[in-house]
Design an enzyme around this catalytic site. Structure first.
Site, PDB file in Angstrom:
ATOM      1  N   GLN A 133      14.026 -22.476   0.236  1.00  0.00           N
ATOM      2  CA  GLN A 133      13.622 -23.456  -0.773  1.00  0.00           C
ATOM      3  C   GLN A 133      13.211 -24.759  -0.075  1.00  0.00           C
ATOM      4  OE1 GLN A 133      16.602 -23.240  -4.358  1.00  0.00           O
ATOM      5  NE2 GLN A 133      17.683 -22.544  -2.521  1.00  0.00           N
ATOM      6  N   HIS A 138       9.133 -23.351  -2.255  1.00  0.00           N
ATOM      7  CA  HIS A 138       8.801 -24.683  -2.772  1.00  0.00           C
ATOM      8  C   HIS A 138       7.756 -25.388  -1.914  1.00  0.00           C
ATOM      9  CE1 HIS A 138      12.904 -24.716  -5.014  1.00  0.00           C
ATOM     10  NE2 HIS A 138      11.972 -24.050  -5.661  1.00  0.00           N
ATOM     11  N   CYS A 174      -5.822 -30.853  -1.388  1.00  0.00           N
ATOM     12  CA  CYS A 174      -6.461 -31.744  -2.357  1.00  0.00           C
ATOM     13  C   CYS A 174      -5.862 -31.511  -3.736  1.00  0.00           C
ATOM     14  CB  CYS A 174      -7.972 -31.490  -2.405  1.00  0.00           C
ATOM     15  SG  CYS A 174      -8.784 -32.489  -3.676  1.00  0.00           S
ATOM     16  N   GLY A 211      23.645 -22.654   2.067  1.00  0.00           N
ATOM     17  CA  GLY A 211      23.348 -24.069   1.833  1.00  0.00           C
ATOM     18  C   GLY A 211      22.495 -24.354   0.628  1.00  0.00           C
ATOM     19  N   PRO A 227      30.005 -25.223   2.111  1.00  0.00           N
ATOM     20  CA  PRO A 227      31.329 -25.851   2.154  1.00  0.00           C
ATOM     21  C   PRO A 227      31.944 -26.028   0.760  1.00  0.00           C
ATOM     22  CG  PRO A 227      29.655 -27.256   3.197  1.00  0.00           C
ATOM     23  CD  PRO A 227      28.952 -26.105   2.600  1.00  0.00           C
ATOM     24  N   GLN A 228      31.061 -26.013  -0.248  1.00  0.00           N
ATOM     25  CA  GLN A 228      31.515 -26.256  -1.625  1.00  0.00           C
ATOM     26  C   GLN A 228      31.379 -24.993  -2.480  1.00  0.00           C
ATOM     27  OE1 GLN A 228      32.810 -29.197  -2.339  1.00  0.00           O
ATOM     28  NE2 GLN A 228      32.232 -30.033  -0.338  1.00  0.00           N
TER      29      GLN A 228
HETATM   30  P1  OAD Z   1      20.963 -29.092  -2.998  1.00  0.00           P
HETATM   31  O1  OAD Z   1      20.959 -30.470  -2.460  1.00  0.00           O
HETATM   32  O2  OAD Z   1      20.925 -28.850  -4.473  1.00  0.00           O
HETATM   33  O3  OAD Z   1      22.277 -28.322  -2.490  1.00  0.00           O
HETATM   34  C1  OAD Z   1      22.584 -28.358  -1.125  1.00  0.00           C
HETATM   35  C2  OAD Z   1      23.764 -27.420  -0.930  1.00  0.00           C
HETATM   36  O4  OAD Z   1      24.062 -27.396   0.452  1.00  0.00           O
HETATM   37  C3  OAD Z   1      25.011 -27.895  -1.659  1.00  0.00           C
HETATM   38  O5  OAD Z   1      25.584 -26.793  -2.360  1.00  0.00           O
HETATM   39  C4  OAD Z   1      25.942 -28.347  -0.517  1.00  0.00           C
HETATM   40  O6  OAD Z   1      27.309 -28.050  -0.806  1.00  0.00           O
HETATM   41  C5  OAD Z   1      25.461 -27.475   0.616  1.00  0.00           C
HETATM   42  N1  OAD Z   1      25.684 -28.017   1.948  1.00  0.00           N
HETATM   43  C6  OAD Z   1      25.758 -29.307   2.320  1.00  0.00           C
HETATM   44  N2  OAD Z   1      25.962 -29.392   3.659  1.00  0.00           N
HETATM   45  C7  OAD Z   1      25.994 -28.103   4.134  1.00  0.00           C
HETATM   46  C8  OAD Z   1      26.155 -27.511   5.404  1.00  0.00           C
HETATM   47  N3  OAD Z   1      26.363 -28.269   6.494  1.00  0.00           N
HETATM   48  N4  OAD Z   1      26.130 -26.159   5.503  1.00  0.00           N
HETATM   49  C9  OAD Z   1      25.955 -25.390   4.403  1.00  0.00           C
HETATM   50  N5  OAD Z   1      25.780 -25.891   3.157  1.00  0.00           N
HETATM   51  C10 OAD Z   1      25.800 -27.230   3.035  1.00  0.00           C
HETATM   52  O7  OAD Z   1      19.768 -28.329  -2.288  1.00  0.00           O
HETATM   53  P2  OAD Z   1      19.103 -26.989  -2.732  1.00  0.00           P
HETATM   54  O8  OAD Z   1      20.086 -26.029  -3.315  1.00  0.00           O
HETATM   55  O9  OAD Z   1      18.280 -26.514  -1.601  1.00  0.00           O
HETATM   56  O10 OAD Z   1      13.460 -28.242  -5.362  1.00  0.00           O
HETATM   57  O11 OAD Z   1      18.126 -27.501  -3.893  1.00  0.00           O
HETATM   58  C11 OAD Z   1      17.239 -26.557  -4.466  1.00  0.00           C
HETATM   59  C12 OAD Z   1      16.026 -27.307  -4.903  1.00  0.00           C
HETATM   60  O12 OAD Z   1      16.399 -28.420  -5.741  1.00  0.00           O
HETATM   61  C13 OAD Z   1      15.229 -27.926  -3.776  1.00  0.00           C
HETATM   62  O13 OAD Z   1      14.406 -27.004  -3.149  1.00  0.00           O
HETATM   63  C14 OAD Z   1      14.424 -28.943  -4.555  1.00  0.00           C
HETATM   64  C15 OAD Z   1      15.529 -29.518  -5.401  1.00  0.00           C
HETATM   65  O14 OAD Z   1      15.077 -30.052  -6.582  1.00  0.00           O
HETATM   66  C16 OAD Z   1      12.178 -28.774  -5.419  1.00  0.00           C
HETATM   67  O15 OAD Z   1      11.883 -29.760  -4.799  1.00  0.00           O
HETATM   68  C17 OAD Z   1      11.242 -28.010  -6.294  1.00  0.00           C
END
Ligand code: OAD
Length: 263
Positions: A110, A128, A136, A206, A233-234
């Site tokens: 993502q 994404h 453009c 993650g 971690p969560q």
């Molecule tokens: P999030 O910011 O929603 O979630 C990040 C996840 O990573 C959380 O569950 C954290 O607990 C976890 N995390 C943090 N540090 C970590 C580590 N060191 N190792 C493993 N996990 C860790 O990010 P995404 O789930 O990627 O979409 O978000 C999905 C989408 O929401 C993104 O692609 C973006 C956003 O809106 C668009 O931009 C369309």
């Protein structure tokens, strides 16, 4: 003698390793958390530092770009430059190493950074889009155009930068990422769905599992009979569908999990 959490963690890694070792096809599904230890803030971290100035959800929309192309382009340029300054971490490298050892690996991300590619992953599926594929906004002509020179002192701040102009139709060049309200790239989504419904193991790393349709991918794999292993971690909404939940940072767990695999 009750098992200590260390025993539980060791058992979980053992169970996950067994599942991965016997898998014909592994999907690695990643979110912002895999890049966190490289220094790229996740979306749901408390918006610290300079991102605290911006609400990602309000800037990552076609409307925001139409209203203020320089602010939105400036924010993405700042994010692109931040990614260029960091390096892939041990988690990205462990995923790339798995590709050369397991029978078949599909990486679905993502993330819009290029850290999987820079770690050696052959062709991750970007659901994404990417910070490195501007196009453009009017005619979709791909543009490698770098920005106009960054205003002095703006390097480490998201600030207004004029987006390049399309050489073909004079429209604004826009970031090559999926904005809220936009459809995911059709081919990427189709490839991701095919891989999710074919794999034996889906390793989700993650991601908060909150943003659809991408968040459907691990659930699709589970419904198709794959074993889901989660690294985070969560706790997340994916906990209930995970055969194994490994609670910890990706850059620590992935090398431990994927290192011993294969010949
Ligand atoms: P999030 O910011 O929603 O979630 C990040 C996840 O990573 C959380 O569950 C954290 O607990 C976890 N995390 C943090 N540090 C970590 C580590 N060191 N190792 C493993 N996990 C860790 O990010 P995404 O789930 O990627 O979409 O978000 C999905 C989408 O929401 C993104 O692609 C973006 C956003 O809106 C668009 O931009 C369309």
């Amino acid at each position: 003698m009750p098992a200590t959490s260390n025993d539980d963690a060791r058992d979980a890694v053992h169970d996950a390793t067994k599942l991965l070792d016997s898998a014909r096809h592994v999907v690695v599904f990643t979110g912002a958390g895999i890049s966190a230890e490289s220094g790229v803030p996740t979306f749901r971290d408390a918006l610290t530092g300079l991102w605290s100035r911006y609400d990602a959800q309000s800037l990552a929309t076609p409307q925001a770009f139409a209203e203020d192309p320089e602010l939105v382009w400036g924010w993405y340029e700042w994010r692109r430059r931040l990614v260029e300054r960091v390096t892939p971490n041990a988690g990205h490298r462990a995923v790339a190493a798995l590709e050369s050892r397991a029978p078949r690996v599909t990486v679905i991300t993502q993330n819009v950074d290029d850290l999987h590619e820079r770690a050696g992953s052959a062709s991750p599926i970007h659901l994404h889009g990417s910070l490195f594929a501007p196009r453009c906004a009017r005619c979709s002509h791909p543009s490698g155009a770098a920005s106009s020179p960054t205003p002095v002192g703006a390097e480490d701040e998201g600030s207004r930068i004029a987006p390049p102009i399309c050489p073909r139709c004079s429209g604004h060049i826009r970031p090559g990422v999926v904005w809220f309200g936009e459809a995911l790239p059709e081919e990427a989504l189709e490839s991701a769905v095919r891989a999710a419904t074919d794999c034996d193991v889906l390793l989700t790393v993650g991601t908060s599992g909150l943003v659809y349709p991408a968040a459907e991918i691990p659930r699709l794999a589970a419904r198709a009979g794959a074993a889901v292993i989660q690294i985070n971690p969560q706790p997340t909404p994916l906990d209930p569908i995970a055969r194994v939940n490994l609670h910890g940072p990706a850059a620590e767990i992935l090398p431990a999990l994927l290192g011993p695999l294969g010949p």
